[in-house]
Design an enzyme around this catalytic site. Structure first.
Site, PDB file in Angstrom:
ATOM      1  N   TRP A   1      88.886  17.567  58.169  1.00  0.00           N
ATOM      2  CA  TRP A   1      89.983  17.394  59.112  1.00  0.00           C
ATOM      3  C   TRP A   1      90.832  16.214  58.671  1.00  0.00           C
ATOM      4  CZ3 TRP A   1      90.395  12.766  61.855  1.00  0.00           C
ATOM      5  CH2 TRP A   1      89.299  11.902  61.717  1.00  0.00           C
TER       6      TRP A   1
ATOM      7  N   PHE B   1      96.546  15.411  61.071  1.00  0.00           N
ATOM      8  CA  PHE B   1      97.476  16.478  61.444  1.00  0.00           C
ATOM      9  C   PHE B   1      96.806  17.837  61.614  1.00  0.00           C
ATOM     10  CE2 PHE B   1     101.708  14.700  59.500  1.00  0.00           C
ATOM     11  CZ  PHE B   1     101.459  13.482  60.115  1.00  0.00           C
ATOM     12  N   SER B   2      95.601  18.005  61.064  1.00  0.00           N
ATOM     13  CA  SER B   2      95.059  19.372  60.961  1.00  0.00           C
ATOM     14  C   SER B   2      93.543  19.387  60.795  1.00  0.00           C
ATOM     15  CB  SER B   2      95.677  20.052  59.734  1.00  0.00           C
ATOM     16  OG  SER B   2      95.394  19.276  58.576  1.00  0.00           O
ATOM     17  N   THR B   3      92.972  20.588  60.984  1.00  0.00           N
ATOM     18  CA  THR B   3      91.589  20.820  60.563  1.00  0.00           C
ATOM     19  C   THR B   3      91.639  21.847  59.425  1.00  0.00           C
ATOM     20  OG1 THR B   3      91.284  22.577  62.203  1.00  0.00           O
ATOM     21  CG2 THR B   3      90.548  20.367  62.830  1.00  0.00           C
TER      22      THR B   3
ATOM     23  N   LYS C   1      94.140  25.838  56.522  1.00  0.00           N
ATOM     24  CA  LYS C   1      94.544  24.557  57.127  1.00  0.00           C
ATOM     25  C   LYS C   1      95.337  24.857  58.391  1.00  0.00           C
ATOM     26  CE  LYS C   1      97.093  20.400  55.714  1.00  0.00           C
ATOM     27  NZ  LYS C   1      97.462  19.602  54.552  1.00  0.00           N
TER      28      LYS C   1
ATOM     29  N   ASP D   1     101.286   9.978  47.826  1.00  0.00           N
ATOM     30  CA  ASP D   1      99.996   9.570  48.414  1.00  0.00           C
ATOM     31  C   ASP D   1      98.848   9.909  47.468  1.00  0.00           C
ATOM     32  OD1 ASP D   1      98.343   8.369  50.256  1.00  0.00           O
ATOM     33  OD2 ASP D   1      98.166  10.132  51.546  1.00  0.00           O
TER      34      ASP D   1
END
Length: 446
Positions: free
Chosen positions: A46, A49-51, A67, A169
């Site tokens: 996770w 913003f999301s799992t 996602k 990133d």
């Protein structure tokens, strides 16, 4: 920060609080998506913003990473941006050979917490952060580091040269191996039979049970740790010395993932980019950035793979900020920042005086990179010298002077074949340097 394509976040649990309107979509094993095409198998991880779930694609009979973004408008917007970037990446690389994660499909899914954008990505293995941890932070054999670096550079060159995309990133957590370190965790190598419908008799489809099992396992691990506390403190766990693990059998081919923070070089979205430890000086000083920020992060990542430790771990202290400590750590390793660069950013006045000296951290302890590698990480003089020659140009304070990914791929260090460290055990440092030099000469002569 969004979640990696398959390893997800490295933390254990996203907590139940975010499963509400605008938040995560609650998934149960056996749930189906996109009109029954994808069936959820187990949670992989996770992010904020999301799992991310392992799912089975019934149309293509293969496993994928699914996602599922939170449903609030800002998360949906972020997902649309990521889909745009990933679509461009996939479109220009039909043969899937550029070491960047592949977007297979995307769709919307409506649930009790709202409408969630979903991305279907190729299933990959563990992150390089997991590999560093698996190796007990000991530093990975340099031949393996070279293999990993080549994959990353091909991916970065593709993003920068062909697409004009800045990853923004780059770090070990956002680079995934092709396969899992533990073969039993790989659905194909372990011969996993896909779940095609929700398991009977458990309304939560096995999720609740897995949470309970996790808690019990954690409790058992803590109990064992308490019992073997004395041995562990002597560097012995379960009666075995805490040495580095053998990584020979692990395929270190890898791909860049997580484009939630990526941007087009000519259409930048944010001033503050990059995870703290991998952040370039021009981002801290707000003096504008280009694709060379990824090259700085790449150098930090290569160092971390080779040593097991982060290159920079800044902390705030009495009278100075985390940013100022970060700049001081950079200068201690790389030398004084040129005055023009030090005073050239929108934030420069916060940290530097008009002479280009830090305002609040006055005493710097300089130690060049090759000395650090020898003194702290016990590299041979030859290995330290060659590796530092590879990394230092990437860590130039002038962003425009850093080599591009393409330029970097030509560097001789990537083509040196080192003797395995085990073969050098028991020899004096002088012997190691001699062996390293002769090996180097053989390669240069070929």
């Amino acid at each position: 920060m969004s979640c990696s394509a398959s390893s997800g976040s490295e933390e254990e649990d996203e907590g139940v609080d975010s499963y509400r309107k605008g938040g995560y979509h609650a998934v149960r094993v056996g749930d189906s998506f996109a009109g029954g095409r994808y069936i959820a198998q187990r949670k992989l991880g996770w992010g904020q913003f999301s799992t991310v779930w392992l799912a089975y694609d019934t149309q293509c009979s293969k496993y994928v990473a699914l996602k599922i973004q939170k449903s609030a408008p800002q998360f949906a917007q972020a997902a649309l941006h990521e889909i745009e970037v990933l679509s461009a990446i996939a479109d220009r690389d039909p043969s899937n050979s550029k070491y960047v994660v592949r977007l297979i499909n995307h769709f919307k899914h409506t649930g009790p917490n709202g409408q969630h954008l979903c991305m279907v990505l190729e299933f990959l293995g563990d992150s390089l952060l997991r590999l560093i941890r698996y190796n007990r932070y000991k530093g990975i054999d340099l031949n393996k580091v070279r293999e990993i670096c080549k994959c990353i550079l091909i991916g970065l060159d593709y993003l920068h040269s062909e697409l004009g995309i800045i990853h923004a990133d780059l770090k070990p957590e956002n680079i995934l191996l092709f396969s899992t370190i533990d073969p039993s965790k790989d659905p194909i190598r372990s011969g996993l039979t896909p779940i095609l419908e929700r398991p009977e008799g458990n309304p939560n489809g096995g999720v609740t049970m897995s949470v309970i099992e996790k808690k019990l396992k954690r409790r058992a691990r803590r109990a064992v740790a308490r019992l073997s506390g004395t041995r562990a403190s002597m560097g012995v766990v379960g009666g075995t010395p805490k040495s580095e693990r053998c990584l020979d059998a692990i395929d270190v081919g890898c791909k860049l993932v997580d484009f939630g923070n990526a941007c087009w070089a000519d259409k930048q979205l944010a001033e503050e980019i990059q995870t703290r430890q991998y952040r370039a000086p021009e981002v801290i000083l707000r003096s504008g950035y280009s694709s060379s920020v990824d090259m700085w992060s790449f150098a930090c990542t290569a160092f971390e793979l080779a040593t097991g430790e982060m290159m920079f771990t800044p902390k705030s202290g009495q009278g100075f900020s985390e940013d100022e400590d970060h700049l001081a750590l950079m200068m201690e390793l790389l030398g004084k920042m040129p005055r023009k660069i030090a005073i050239g950013g929108a934030q420069s006045k916060d940290y530097f005086d008009r002479h280009g000296d830090l305002k609040r951290i006055r005493r710097l302890k300089y130690r060049p990179l090759d000395r650090l590698l020898v003194d702290k990480f016990k590299f041979s003089d030859t290995d330290a010298h060659e590796f530092a020659k590879f990394l230092c140009p990437l860590l130039d304070f002038s962003p425009e002077k850093r080599p591009t990914a393409q330029h970097c791929m030509q560097h001789p260090w990537l083509n040196i074949k080192n003797l395995n460290q085990n073969e050098l055990k028991g020899e004096s440092n002088v012997d190691k340097v001699d062996v390293g030099m002769s090996k180097l000469q053989i390669n240069v002569g070929q």
